[in-house]
Design a protein around this motif. Structure first.
Motif, PDB file in Angstrom:
ATOM      1  N   ILE A  38      49.555  59.441  60.269  1.00 34.36           N
ATOM      2  CA  ILE A  38      48.892  58.398  61.042  1.00 34.36           C
ATOM      3  C   ILE A  38      47.944  57.654  60.114  1.00 34.36           C
ATOM      4  CG2 ILE A  38      47.376  57.922  62.999  1.00 34.36           C
ATOM      5  CD1 ILE A  38      48.353  60.591  64.206  1.00 34.36           C
ATOM      6  N   ASP A  39      48.182  56.376  59.985  1.00 33.44           N
ATOM      7  CA  ASP A  39      47.322  55.577  59.121  1.00 33.44           C
ATOM      8  C   ASP A  39      46.668  54.484  59.967  1.00 33.44           C
ATOM      9  OD1 ASP A  39      46.168  54.160  56.943  1.00 33.44           O
ATOM     10  OD2 ASP A  39      47.917  52.848  56.877  1.00 33.44           O
ATOM     11  N   ILE A  40      45.390  54.661  60.238  1.00 35.45           N
ATOM     12  CA  ILE A  40      44.684  53.631  61.000  1.00 35.45           C
ATOM     13  C   ILE A  40      43.994  52.719  60.000  1.00 35.45           C
ATOM     14  CG2 ILE A  40      42.991  53.142  62.805  1.00 35.45           C
ATOM     15  CD1 ILE A  40      43.393  55.911  63.884  1.00 35.45           C
ATOM     16  N   GLY A  41      44.505  51.519  59.876  1.00 37.88           N
ATOM     17  CA  GLY A  41      43.949  50.590  58.900  1.00 37.88           C
ATOM     18  C   GLY A  41      43.073  49.552  59.561  1.00 37.88           C
ATOM     19  N   GLY A  42      42.584  48.656  58.743  1.00 40.66           N
ATOM     20  CA  GLY A  42      41.717  47.603  59.260  1.00 40.66           C
ATOM     21  C   GLY A  42      42.448  46.677  60.210  1.00 40.66           C
ATOM     22  N   GLN A  43      43.640  46.169  59.784  1.00 36.11           N
ATOM     23  CA  GLN A  43      44.364  45.220  60.628  1.00 36.11           C
ATOM     24  C   GLN A  43      45.473  45.865  61.422  1.00 36.11           C
ATOM     25  OE1 GLN A  43      44.333  44.232  57.065  1.00 36.11           O
ATOM     26  NE2 GLN A  43      42.284  43.492  57.498  1.00 36.11           N
ATOM     27  N   MET A  89      54.532  50.470  64.174  1.00 37.32           N
ATOM     28  CA  MET A  89      53.257  49.805  63.905  1.00 37.32           C
ATOM     29  C   MET A  89      52.758  49.168  65.190  1.00 37.32           C
ATOM     30  SD  MET A  89      54.164  48.037  60.275  1.00 37.32           S
ATOM     31  CE  MET A  89      52.662  47.139  59.892  1.00 37.32           C
ATOM     32  N   ASN A  90      51.468  49.007  65.284  1.00 34.35           N
ATOM     33  CA  ASN A  90      50.925  48.334  66.465  1.00 34.35           C
ATOM     34  C   ASN A  90      51.383  46.881  66.466  1.00 34.35           C
ATOM     35  OD1 ASN A  90      49.168  47.842  64.142  1.00 34.35           O
ATOM     36  ND2 ASN A  90      47.928  46.683  65.586  1.00 34.35           N
ATOM     37  N   ASP A  91      51.363  46.247  67.634  1.00 32.00           N
ATOM     38  CA  ASP A  91      51.710  44.829  67.634  1.00 32.00           C
ATOM     39  C   ASP A  91      50.503  44.037  67.143  1.00 32.00           C
ATOM     40  OD1 ASP A  91      50.038  44.782  69.812  1.00 32.00           O
ATOM     41  OD2 ASP A  91      51.675  44.817  71.271  1.00 32.00           O
ATOM     42  N   LYS A  92      50.582  42.723  67.312  1.00 37.44           N
ATOM     43  CA  LYS A  92      49.608  41.914  66.603  1.00 37.44           C
ATOM     44  C   LYS A  92      48.167  42.067  67.095  1.00 37.44           C
ATOM     45  CE  LYS A  92      52.707  38.741  65.817  1.00 37.44           C
ATOM     46  NZ  LYS A  92      53.236  37.728  66.599  1.00 37.44           N
ATOM     47  N   CYS A  93      47.985  42.643  68.265  1.00 33.76           N
ATOM     48  CA  CYS A  93      46.607  42.699  68.751  1.00 33.76           C
ATOM     49  C   CYS A  93      45.841  43.827  68.064  1.00 33.76           C
ATOM     50  CB  CYS A  93      46.556  42.778  70.269  1.00 33.76           C
ATOM     51  SG  CYS A  93      46.520  44.409  70.923  1.00 33.76           S
ATOM     52  N   ALA A  94      44.545  43.739  68.083  1.00 33.49           N
ATOM     53  CA  ALA A  94      43.710  44.612  67.260  1.00 33.49           C
ATOM     54  C   ALA A  94      43.409  45.967  67.897  1.00 33.49           C
ATOM     55  CB  ALA A  94      42.405  43.899  66.925  1.00 33.49           C
ATOM     56  N   ALA A  95      43.754  46.118  69.188  1.00 31.07           N
ATOM     57  CA  ALA A  95      43.440  47.394  69.840  1.00 31.07           C
ATOM     58  C   ALA A  95      44.120  48.520  69.071  1.00 31.07           C
ATOM     59  CB  ALA A  95      43.926  47.359  71.282  1.00 31.07           C
ATOM     60  N   GLY A  96      43.421  49.630  68.908  1.00 29.55           N
ATOM     61  CA  GLY A  96      44.008  50.755  68.192  1.00 29.55           C
ATOM     62  C   GLY A  96      43.965  50.601  66.683  1.00 29.55           C
ATOM     63  N   THR A  97      43.125  49.712  66.172  1.00 32.27           N
ATOM     64  CA  THR A  97      42.984  49.578  64.719  1.00 32.27           C
ATOM     65  C   THR A  97      41.515  49.732  64.331  1.00 32.27           C
ATOM     66  OG1 THR A  97      42.509  47.217  64.683  1.00 32.27           O
ATOM     67  CG2 THR A  97      44.825  47.835  64.715  1.00 32.27           C
ATOM     68  N   GLY A  98      41.298  49.772  63.019  1.00 32.75           N
ATOM     69  CA  GLY A  98      39.941  49.858  62.525  1.00 32.75           C
ATOM     70  C   GLY A  98      39.100  48.658  62.950  1.00 32.75           C
ATOM     71  N   ARG A  99      39.800  47.545  63.097  1.00 33.77           N
ATOM     72  CA  ARG A  99      39.112  46.310  63.509  1.00 33.77           C
ATOM     73  C   ARG A  99      38.449  46.500  64.881  1.00 33.77           C
ATOM     74  NH1 ARG A  99      36.419  42.262  62.363  1.00 33.77           N
ATOM     75  NH2 ARG A  99      36.621  40.462  63.712  1.00 33.77           N
ATOM     76  N   PHE A 100      39.160  47.194  65.766  1.00 33.92           N
ATOM     77  CA  PHE A 100      38.633  47.464  67.100  1.00 33.92           C
ATOM     78  C   PHE A 100      37.317  48.239  66.982  1.00 33.92           C
ATOM     79  CE2 PHE A 100      38.428  49.919  71.096  1.00 33.92           C
ATOM     80  CZ  PHE A 100      38.768  48.957  72.049  1.00 33.92           C
ATOM     81  N   LEU A 101      37.315  49.253  66.102  1.00 38.72           N
ATOM     82  CA  LEU A 101      36.097  50.050  65.910  1.00 38.72           C
ATOM     83  C   LEU A 101      34.953  49.186  65.386  1.00 38.72           C
ATOM     84  CD1 LEU A 101      37.642  53.244  64.268  1.00 38.72           C
ATOM     85  CD2 LEU A 101      36.730  53.056  66.590  1.00 38.72           C
ATOM     86  N   GLU A 102      35.299  48.290  64.457  1.00 37.16           N
ATOM     87  CA  GLU A 102      34.255  47.427  63.896  1.00 37.16           C
ATOM     88  C   GLU A 102      33.618  46.533  64.958  1.00 37.16           C
ATOM     89  OE1 GLU A 102      35.748  45.051  60.641  1.00 37.16           O
ATOM     90  OE2 GLU A 102      36.594  46.846  59.710  1.00 37.16           O
ATOM     91  N   VAL A 103      34.520  45.911  65.751  1.00 34.78           N
ATOM     92  CA  VAL A 103      34.025  45.003  66.794  1.00 34.78           C
ATOM     93  C   VAL A 103      33.135  45.756  67.777  1.00 34.78           C
ATOM     94  CG1 VAL A 103      34.736  43.568  68.754  1.00 34.78           C
ATOM     95  CG2 VAL A 103      35.970  43.408  66.596  1.00 34.78           C
TER      96      VAL A 103
END
Lengths: 214, 409, 376
Positions: free
Chosen positions: A53-58, A76-90
């Motif tokens: 499992i690789d949770i990346g920024g995008q 891979m996740n689809d284009k939305c940011a849910a479930g990514t590092g970006r979600f955590l940042e926001v």
């Protein structure tokens, strides 16, 4: 810089592999996607690995490998940011907490607040309303991690859970994320303190094999 | 004035409960069960003594009970994309072992779908056929883009209904009783007429009934029109509303703003939506959804008139121009202060065109319109906080418009 | 590649990069004749050709969507949004009419919005094709519907005697497309080029297209240049022909798309009988359409069609490229993927959306898929 740190010079390198989003533009002997590289790195550090499992920024990737370590399937996740590092940042920003503190903070929670929306923008407003409602920051932080874990576990189920699980990428260093994901999948997860370089390690390993074969 | 309970609601609850119980029992005794889409002329089934059950209604109930997300997740784990209608995901979630608020539906012997609501149902019912290995019947209802149904489209629907009847004959092993069909369609028409009259009385300013109270009484018109019991419910409701209007009963207590709702509600937040609005004196006095059952059918020519009704009464299968006219008329009838449009990502046919509708209502009728993004059952696609803020801002704008400024609460 | 192929590709690329320029040029050559746009995946082209007109497939492009956001919500596929953007910014003003096949809920309502907002610029009509293909009722209905549509777009009834020639023309167009697809299975060409050539078949006049393709097919084909690409099949885009820029990702990943079911509407209807009642004959052909997500057909038939493509072309894997927000395709995917997995055929699901700079992620996914295939 990195070469200096490692004590090698450019001309002592026999074979270079570029990976990641800029891989096509880098000067290298060949390029390989980060998916294959993460798999190789993870299997090297934890030979029993079948799922990475690789949770990346995008984006977030779930990779299944064969017992021999070859990539069999991935999602891979689809284009939305849910479930990514970006979600955590926001969410960290919405909670006014430093991103590095978000994980440790979440471990103090005893009453996680649910973030149910699968949209980052909506999720942010849920966090804001939990804050306004007076919920403890630790409980919201735990809810944020559970939301990502929930999302990622859906992706894991798409490729099928197969033990052992190994986390790679920078987000793996977040103990809150590991704990939430392990709980969501009801299974322990391998973790290495140098998880963020697993992809690079994999690239180096593939470079060595390719060079030896050539 | 103290709150007056509605006798009709008690009758509806009893009727629906008995109906579901009897479906279960009679199925166990070998009576045939059909599953059908809601926008299907199920009169042809009732006339053949086949019990009809509606997965869409079950899914709406799942939504109301807050089961949307967990059932959707079961369906998604089974490979059905989040891009599909959440009604379908609830149903598949139940078939994959999820909890049904009704304890599940008896398995179908045959499934019926009609495209008058959407093309989604064709895919959904193909899946049901595969899952239950049962008979499949379909009525393709061409999109009515010009406002008038063409003769060949009408013939096409009639021929398909005749095909459905042949499938029913094969299932029951009995020749179809067309006299019984005329009788059922006659009863359905009486129910339609009472339903229409109830909605018209409901439009009285101020309103004798809340939209929620009408919604909870929809079961019989959706599932059991064509029975005397359904007529009894709406005759009772009509009498009760007449009495309420006569004595000047105002259901909501006060009506500072009269609002109409377009599209299927957020089933999981119907109560909280109404409560929030009423905290500001805003009342939902009407819903466009209820008007899908304002139809005309004629027992003397049942198949043709049903075909026509399904092409002219169901806005999902009609042009945006038609929808604008229909809703515009309705807003005037209700003397509405505003329209709330739910842009429902699970229901494209009822949602696309909403931006044209919004513009037309604002420009032509000068009635403010609020559009909120959502989903009828999957609460994960809806942000409660965002919806609340938008609704409150909308009411503030109405306040300035109608009362010349914000009032202190 | 031979010169005939280069000519075909150059013409096709130029036409699809600016279809409306071609329409204007064609109209100046054919004064008084109508250019009739149509939305994917299929409307019968014969009534348009019978009246001497030019059918023009509307495929949109990767332009950023802004104006269309004021008319349709974002939960519609990128094709619908991009075509609407072009229509509402005046790009299609050179057309005389636009025909919508209401094959999905989005196209029904979006067509209705065009009718409401754009009918001053061109006629917006629905070719109300039946969703079901079984039974006699659909054929009878379609025959009458085609008569009505033909009269509406042409302004008058077209006499039956004008039809045999138009029917033959469209039959030969189908043959050209099929001929090209067979040719390319043996002469691996970039997927981006395949997409351009297939797309141009709906813009260029059928006569011009056939002449170009016939030249390619008639030249004794030089032995194909050795290709190391991995053969795969693509499915999931029965209404769409993506922008070539996007399709380049397949080529760059080292994947050779040897078969596909892109834009299956026209390709997937069999030849129409030339003699007899033209409308009945066209309807008969429609009712024999190849299985696809937007028609009511049994799952098994579509599964057979795809498995056959994989087997015949010895494909190593399959890419499900499914448009975001396309409900019919996402429904079909569930069982199709189950079937493919049971047979242990490597596969990957990509959600497809034109524009939005999505090629980076598409490229990574396709390259990684190619890497997994090359390990087998």
């Amino acid at each position: 810089m990195a070469l200096e740190d490692a004590g090698v010079t450019l001309d002592s390198i026999a074979f270079k592999i570029a990976t990641g989003y800029g891989r096509k533009r880098a000067e290298a002997n060949r390029d390989v996607t980060e998916i294959t590289c993460h798999a190789a790195g993870a299997v090297h550090l934890f030979p029993g690995t079948r799922t990475i499992i690789d949770i990346g920024g995008q984006d977030t990737k779930v990779i299944r490998v064969s017992p021999d370590g070859d990539v069999e399937n991935f999602a891979m996740n689809d284009k939305c940011a849910a479930g990514t590092g970006r979600f955590l940042e926001v969410m960290a920003r919405a909670l006014e907490v430093d991103i590095d503190e978000l994980g440790p903070l979440s471990l103090e929670s005893d009453n996680p607040q649910k973030i149910s929306s699968f949209c980052t923008v909506f999720g942010e407003s849920e966090v804001v309303s939990h804050v306004a409602g007076g919920a403890a920051a630790a409980d919201i932080a735990r809810g944020i991690h559970e939301s990502v874990a929930h999302r990622v576990s859906g992706l894991v189920k798409r490729v099928g859970v197969e033990n052992e699980l190994t986390m790679s990428g920078g987000v793996a260093r977040n103990p809150g994320m590991r704990s939430a994901l392990s709980a969501a999948l009801s299974t322990p997860i391998n973790f290495h303190e140098n998880s963020q370089i697993m992809g690079a390690l994999g690239a180096a390993l593939i470079a060595r094999t390719t060079h030896q074969r050539a | 004035m103290s709150r007056m309970p509605l006798q009709a609601t008690a009758l509806t609850q009893k009727l629906m409960k008995e109906y579901y119980a009897s479906c279960r029992e009679s199925h166990a005794r070998g009576r045939k069960v059909a599953w059908s889409t809601v926008m299907m002329p199920t009169e042809i089934l009732l006339a053949a003594d086949i019990d009809v059950l509606f997965p869409e209604n079950q899914s709406a109930t799942c939504g109301a009970k807050g089961l949307g997300p967990e059932l959707s997740e079961l369906a998604e784990a089974a490979g059905l994309s989040q891009e599909t209608c959440s009604y379908v995901r609830c149903d598949l979630g139940i078939r994959k072992g999820g909890q049904s608020p009704w304890g599940g539906l008896p398995d179908p012997d045959i499934v019926f779908c009609a495209t008058s609501s959407c093309t989604t149902v064709t895919k959904w019912y193909q899946d049901l056929r595969r899952f239950f290995s049962c008979e499949f019947a379909m009525v393709d209802m061409p999109f009515n883009f010009s406002g008038e149904i063409t003769e060949h489209a009408e013939n096409y629907i009639v021929e398909q209904l005749q095909g459905c009847i042949r499938q029913i004959e094969a299932l029951t092993g009995k020749p179809y009783d067309y006299e019984r069909l005329e009788e059922v369609v006659g009863l359905a028409q009486t129910a339609h007429e009472y339903w229409r009259k109830c909605l018209e009385l409901g439009a009285t300013n101020p309103s004798p009934i809340t939209t929620t109270d009408i919604l909870v009484n929809m079961g019989p018109i959706v599932c059991l029109r064509g029975t005397q019991a359904a007529i009894d419910v709406y005759e009772t409701l009509y009498e009760e509303l007449l009495e309420r209007v006569r004595i000047g009963y105002v259901a909501a207590g006060q009506e500072r703003f009269r609002l109409v709702w377009d599209n299927i509600p957020f089933w999981f937040a119907l109560g909280s939506t109404v409560r929030r609005l009423s905290a500001h004196g805003a009342v939902l006095v009407g819903a466009t959804y209820l008007y899908h059952w304002v139809r005309d059918v004629d027992p003397k020519d049942p198949l043709r008139t049903m075909g026509r009704a399904y092409s002219t009464a169901i806005t999902m299968n009609q042009s945006i121009a038609h929808k604008i006219t229909k809703i515009g008329n309705m807003l005037e009838l209700y003397q509405a202060d505003g329209l709330i449009i739910h842009s429902n990502r699970s229901c494209k046919p009822d949602s696309l065109g909403s931006l044209d509708l919004k513009r037309a209502i604002e420009d032509r009728l000068n009635i403010p319109v609020l559009m909120v993004d959502g989903d009828h059952t999957d609460s994960r696609a809806v942000s409660d906080a965002v919806v609340q803020t938008r609704m409150e801002a909308f009411i503030e704008s109405l306040e300035q418009r109608k009362y010349g400024g914000l009032q202190l609460a | 590649m031979n010169d005939a192929y280069k000519e075909l590709l150059a013409t096709c690329k130029s036409v699809i990069s600016n279809p409306m320029a071609y329409v204007a040029e064609w109209k100046s050559r054919n004064p008084g004749k109508k250019a009739v746009g149509f939305l994917p995946t299929y409307v019968p082209l014969e009534p348009i050709y019978a009246a001497g007109g030019l059918p023009v497939g509307l495929w949109g492009s990767d332009i950023p969507v802004a104006v269309a956001d004021a008319y349709i919500q974002q939960f519609t596929c990128s094709l619908v949004r991009s075509v609407t953007e072009e229509a509402f910014t005046g790009m299609y003003d050179g057309l005389d009419a636009v025909l919508f096949p209401p094959i999905c809920d989005s196209l029904k309502l979006v067509g209705s919005s065009w009718d409401l907002n754009l009918s001053g610029k061109f006629l917006v009509e629905f070719a109300n094709l039946p969703e079901r293909l079984d039974g006699a009722a659909a054929g009878t209905y379609l025959e009458a519907e085609l008569r009505r549509v033909s009269k509406r777009i042409n302004g008058e009834s077209i006499e039956d005697r004008h039809f045999p020639q138009a029917i033959a023309l469209v039959n030969r167009l189908r043959e050209s497309m099929a001929g090209f697809c067979t040719w390319r299975s043996a002469h691996p060409v970039p997927f981006a080029d395949v997409a351009a050539i297939l797309k141009a078949a709906t813009v260029l006049h059928a006569d011009e297209y056939r002449t170009l393709v016939d030249k390619v097919l008639s030249v004794a084909s030089a032995p194909a240049e050795p290709v190391h690409a991995i053969p795969i099949v693509v499915t999931g885009l029965s209404c769409q022909l993506p922008h070539p820029e996007m399709m380049r990702c397949f080529d760059e990943a080292g994947l050779s798309v040897v078969a596909d079911d892109l834009f299956l509407g026209l390709r997937g209807t069999p030849a129409v009988e030339e003699n007899g009642n033209p409308y009945a004959n066209i309807a008969k052909s429609y009712c024999k359409s190849a299985p696809m997500a937007i028609r009511h057909t049994e799952h098994a038939k579509r599964h057979e069609q795809i498995l056959e493509q994989i087997e015949r072309n010895r494909a190593k894997g399959i890419v499900f490229m499914v448009p975001k927000f396309c409900e019919p395709e996402w429904f079909d995917l569930r069982y199709l993927q189950e079937e493919i997995r049971q047979r242990r055929i490597p596969n990957i699901v990509l959600d497809f959306e034109e524009g939005l700079g999505a090629t980076g992620s598409l490229q990574t996914r396709l390259s990684a898929f190619a890497e997994t295939l090359s390990l087998r």
